[in-house]
Scaffold this active site. Structure first.
Site, PDB file in Angstrom:
ATOM      1  N   HIS A  80      30.767   1.581 -18.892  1.00  0.00           N
ATOM      2  CA  HIS A  80      30.255   2.759 -18.189  1.00  0.00           C
ATOM      3  C   HIS A  80      29.447   2.343 -16.961  1.00  0.00           C
ATOM      4  O   HIS A  80      29.660   2.863 -15.856  1.00  0.00           O
ATOM      5  CB  HIS A  80      29.384   3.594 -19.132  1.00  0.00           C
ATOM      6  CG  HIS A  80      28.661   4.713 -18.452  1.00  0.00           C
ATOM      7  ND1 HIS A  80      29.304   5.818 -17.949  1.00  0.00           N
ATOM      8  CD2 HIS A  80      27.341   4.888 -18.167  1.00  0.00           C
ATOM      9  CE1 HIS A  80      28.416   6.633 -17.392  1.00  0.00           C
ATOM     10  NE2 HIS A  80      27.221   6.096 -17.511  1.00  0.00           N
ATOM     11  N   GLN A  93      22.042  15.286  -9.748  1.00  0.00           N
ATOM     12  CA  GLN A  93      21.636  13.904 -10.034  1.00  0.00           C
ATOM     13  C   GLN A  93      21.708  13.023  -8.786  1.00  0.00           C
ATOM     14  O   GLN A  93      20.778  12.272  -8.496  1.00  0.00           O
ATOM     15  CB  GLN A  93      22.543  13.340 -11.144  1.00  0.00           C
ATOM     16  CG  GLN A  93      22.161  11.952 -11.625  1.00  0.00           C
ATOM     17  CD  GLN A  93      23.046  11.471 -12.780  1.00  0.00           C
ATOM     18  OE1 GLN A  93      23.863  12.232 -13.304  1.00  0.00           O
ATOM     19  NE2 GLN A  93      22.897  10.218 -13.169  1.00  0.00           N
ATOM     20  N   GLU A 118      28.333  13.698 -21.326  1.00  0.00           N
ATOM     21  CA  GLU A 118      28.229  12.260 -21.552  1.00  0.00           C
ATOM     22  C   GLU A 118      28.395  12.012 -23.042  1.00  0.00           C
ATOM     23  O   GLU A 118      27.632  12.541 -23.858  1.00  0.00           O
ATOM     24  CB  GLU A 118      26.886  11.706 -21.050  1.00  0.00           C
ATOM     25  CG  GLU A 118      26.823  11.649 -19.523  1.00  0.00           C
ATOM     26  CD  GLU A 118      25.620  10.884 -18.981  1.00  0.00           C
ATOM     27  OE1 GLU A 118      24.630  10.715 -19.731  1.00  0.00           O
ATOM     28  OE2 GLU A 118      25.673  10.466 -17.810  1.00  0.00           O
TER      29      GLU A 118
END
Ligand code: MN
Length: 454
Positions: free
Chosen positions: A164, A278, A237
């Site tokens: 990730h 974000q 997520e």
């Protein structure tokens, strides 16, 4: 001290037997059968016995244990005297949260799980032949309302999957320099918000916030003009989280060797993320409003004991980590993790199949790192893994990675396309470990995204 430390075949990380059964945890024995019929595909065989909080229309919140498609009411069982030898006050079982139960300590919780295992065992007559007690203590899960299982004081989110971190670093920085220089030396994390952690089945509204229009990225500070509105890049997520089972005092540190003693169990965790918010806000202190509007957890806490047979070797950590992060034995866990998207009134489409074993940093290292500075832990604190991606695109754990920032939309079964998550989409995470004919599952971690509040 690890429960099974002495009975593992080998502590070397290179030569660990694929399959072993820890003889000290009797309740994990694959040969156990319950007098309650359990579908082989069920997440909740007699070897699991996860703890949760449920209520019904006629009863207040209380502790339950899942078995097949039913829930066993521990408050009723205790009242009827089935736990008499354990001397637990009934108020512990009728609390709104599991915290007081967990505070009884790992030994007592382990004894309760063992006692339940005995009561549900096909060879034990005590509850099997007591129809009156069964009628009082058993309900179908479909008839009860699952609650948030613990009062979460503090929540931390890590960033511990290398695949990730490499994907994100490649996308937003430089493929040749995807990992920042600290990444392989410490489990990167940030402090999240506990108040907005919600139990599976709780829907929430699309978050609103500030974003920077794409054409302004990279402009000098005095020329940019952010806009306000509903997030356009809402993502899931795929994560798990573990729950602290034993507190520490300010100044104390937990070692990798005794970390398991401080972990009660695990849940599935969806760390909903608004990527556009974000991207604009995260510099220099990390995510803030892009993450704290909602995080969804599965309602059943699967104990670390139940997961013990599924421990596997982790990634080789190179460069070698500092001594306080070194560990012995198998600390990763083989947990299949799947993500599904279900459009309103539509069919589910699987969009990710990952595994907890892909974690670079394990829970024990995360806990050792979190407390190495003397940060104290409280019972019920929740520590999430970070998005768990595997090495292949099928195993990526967020839409950001699956659609590569929206450049490769994915097709759902109904023919519609997704770059990120639409209004009225439901995202479902499921997870299970499976071996020797035993499937230890987590149930569902599920929530629907409602349109932004006007
Ligand atoms: Mn996260």
């Amino acid at each position: 001290m690890r429960l099974c430390a002495g009975v593992y075949p080998e502590h070397s990380r290179r030569s660990v037997k694929k399959s072993y059964f820890c003889p000290m945890i009797k309740a994990n024995d694959p040969s156990l059968k319950s007098w309650i019929e359990v579908d082989p595909k069920s997440d909740f065989p007699i070897q699991n016995l996860p703890f949760g909080i449920f209520k019904t229309q006629s009863s207040s919140p209380r502790i339950g244990v899942a078995i097949g498609d039913q829930v066993l009411d521990l408050a009723i069982l205790n009242k009827l005297g089935f736990f008499n030898n354990l001397h637990i006050d009934n108020s512990v079982f009728t609390n709104q949260y599991l915290n007081d139960f967990i505070a009884l300590g790992n030994n007592t919780c382990r004894n309760v799980r063992q006692r339940i295992s005995d009561l549900l065992n096909a060879d034990h007559a005590e509850l099997r032949d007591n129809k009156e007690a069964q009628a009082k203590a058993l309900q179908y899960i479909s008839n009860v309302q699952m609650q948030l299982p613990v009062k979460i004081g503090d929540y931390t989110d890590f960033y511990s999957s290398m695949d990730h971190a490499i994907n994100i670093g490649t996308m937003i920085r430089d493929p040749k320099n995807a990992l920042l220089s600290n990444w392989k030396h410490l489990p990167v994390g940030y402090h999240g918000r506990a108040s907005s952690i919600i139990v599976s089945g709780t829907n929430f509204h699309r978050p609103k916030g500030q974003t920077l229009p794409a054409d302004q990225a990279g402009k000098p500070a005095n020329e940019v003009q952010p806009v306000f509105g509903p997030s356009k890049l809402l993502d899931f997520e795929l994560e798990t989280a573990f729950i602290i089972g034993k507190e520490t005092q300010l100044g104390d540190s937990i070692t990798t060797a005794n970390a398991d003693d401080h972990i009660f169990g695990m849940v599935l965790f969806n760390d909903w993320s608004a990527r556009d918010i974000q991207t604009w806000e995260y510099v220099p202190l990390g995510p803030f409003l892009s993450k704290n509007f909602a995080s969804t957890i599965s309602p059943w806490i699967v104990t670390l004991d139940a997961l013990e047979p599924f421990r596997v070797e982790g990634y080789k950590q190179d460069p070698k980590v500092l001594p306080y992060l070194q560990y012995e034995g198998n600390k990763n866990i083989d947990i299949n993790l799947e993500v599904f998207i279900q459009p309103e009134n539509g069919e589910e489409t699987i969009v990710s199949h990952s595994n907890y074993k892909f974690m670079y940093w394990n829970m024990e290292q995360q806990l050792a790192h979190h407390t190495v500075n003397g940060c104290n832990m409280n019972i019920g604190d929740m520590l999430a893994s970070g998005t768990i991606s595997g090495p292949t695109p099928e195993s990526f754990g967020s839409m950001m990675e699956i659609t590569w920032r929206g450049t490769k939309p994915l097709k759902l079964k109904d023919g519609s396309e997704r770059k990120f998550i639409n209004d009225n989409d439901t995202v479902i995470i499921r997870g299970y470990s499976e071996k020797d004919g035993v499937r230890i599952g987590f149930g569902e971690c599920k929530a629907m995204v409602l349109p932004a509040k006007s």
